[in-house]
Design a protein around this motif. Structure first.
Motif: not given
Length: 267
Positions: A190-199, A225-238
């Protein structure tokens, strides 16, 4: 109201309550310990009453405690009065609060989460520090989030330390526990944006394109976070680091990001 008085540490009920400080016994009994009138009052406001209410002898009278005792007695709970030194041994604190309670754990499956209930949710992966977990629950409460989703091998949210650090938020916030390979398919249904702090291919956290329902994810305190978790995010922010430190505390990073998401969604 009926109230039992216990004066010996060898009493079976006292031994049972004390055993709940150990994760093995908590998991076997599906019960946990919470201490303090504020926490127990928040629990009652959230629709949860202790099965056992422990009160120190010689405590000051308080109307909230009187109401709590009446409510516990009304549903057939066990109300116990005991000396302060025994309560200290039960809770593991030299200066215990005047009241503590034993609660039944509740279902923390993902199917208990209604993503439409709030525009913002917090997610923690492999968080190991109970203080950080409690802080994230308090942050979720402060920003009006729906709750906290714990991924993979996190510290027990029902430990005495985590419950204490939550300052009652464990009773006011939604709480779920899942593995990553269970969470991600659930999120994508369903709807949901996954966001993580990342470089990794990240944009500045301020002014980013956040969308509700937004799931703000932080990783393990030391590994992130593991790399594959970060790559699965819809948005990565720093987030900018202007001093010598190369990272923020995980719970602090989650709080900063949560408030920015909240400002964007409310703006």
């Amino acid at each position: 109201m009926s109230r039992r008085v216990i004066t010996g540490f060898s009493n079976p009920t006292v031994k049972f309550v004390r055993s709940l400080r150990d994760k093995k016994h908590r998991k076997r009994e599906q019960r946990f310990l919470a201490e303090g009138l504020r926490l127990l009052t928040d629990a009652r406001a959230g629709g949860r009453l202790p099965e056992i209410l422990l009160m120190a002898q010689g405590r000051e009278a308080h109307p909230l405690l009187a109401e709590l005792e009446q409510a516990v007695s009304a549903v057939g709970g066990d109300v116990i009065e005991l000396p302060v030194d025994i309560l200290a041994k039960v809770t593991g604190k030299d200066n215990p609060q005047a009241v503590a309670g034993v609660f039944a754990e509740w279902d923390t499956g993902l199917d208990q989460i209604d993503r439409a209930a709030a525009p913002l949710w917090l997610v923690a992966q492999a968080m190991r520090d109970p203080g950080n977990l409690g802080t994230m629950l308090r942050t979720a409460d402060a920003v009006g989030a729906g709750g906290l989703i714990l991924l993979d091998d996190c510290v027990d949210p029902f430990s005495v330390e985590a419950v204490r650090a939550s300052m009652g938020a464990i009773f006011t916030q939604g709480l779920a526990q899942a593995r990553w390979d269970e969470f991600l398919p659930w999120l994508r249904r369903a709807e949901g944006q996954l966001v993580a702090a990342s470089l990794r291919d990240a944009v500045p956290y301020r002014g980013a394109a956040y969308a509700a329902p937004c799931f703000v994810m932080v990783g393990n305190e030391s590994r992130g976070l593991p790399e594959d978790y970060e790559l699965a995010c819809d948005l990565r922010v720093t987030m900018p680091m202007k001093g010598r430190a190369d990272s923020l505390n995980a719970a602090v990073a989650g709080a900063v990001l949560a408030y920015e998401v909240l400002a964007t969604l409310e703006g």
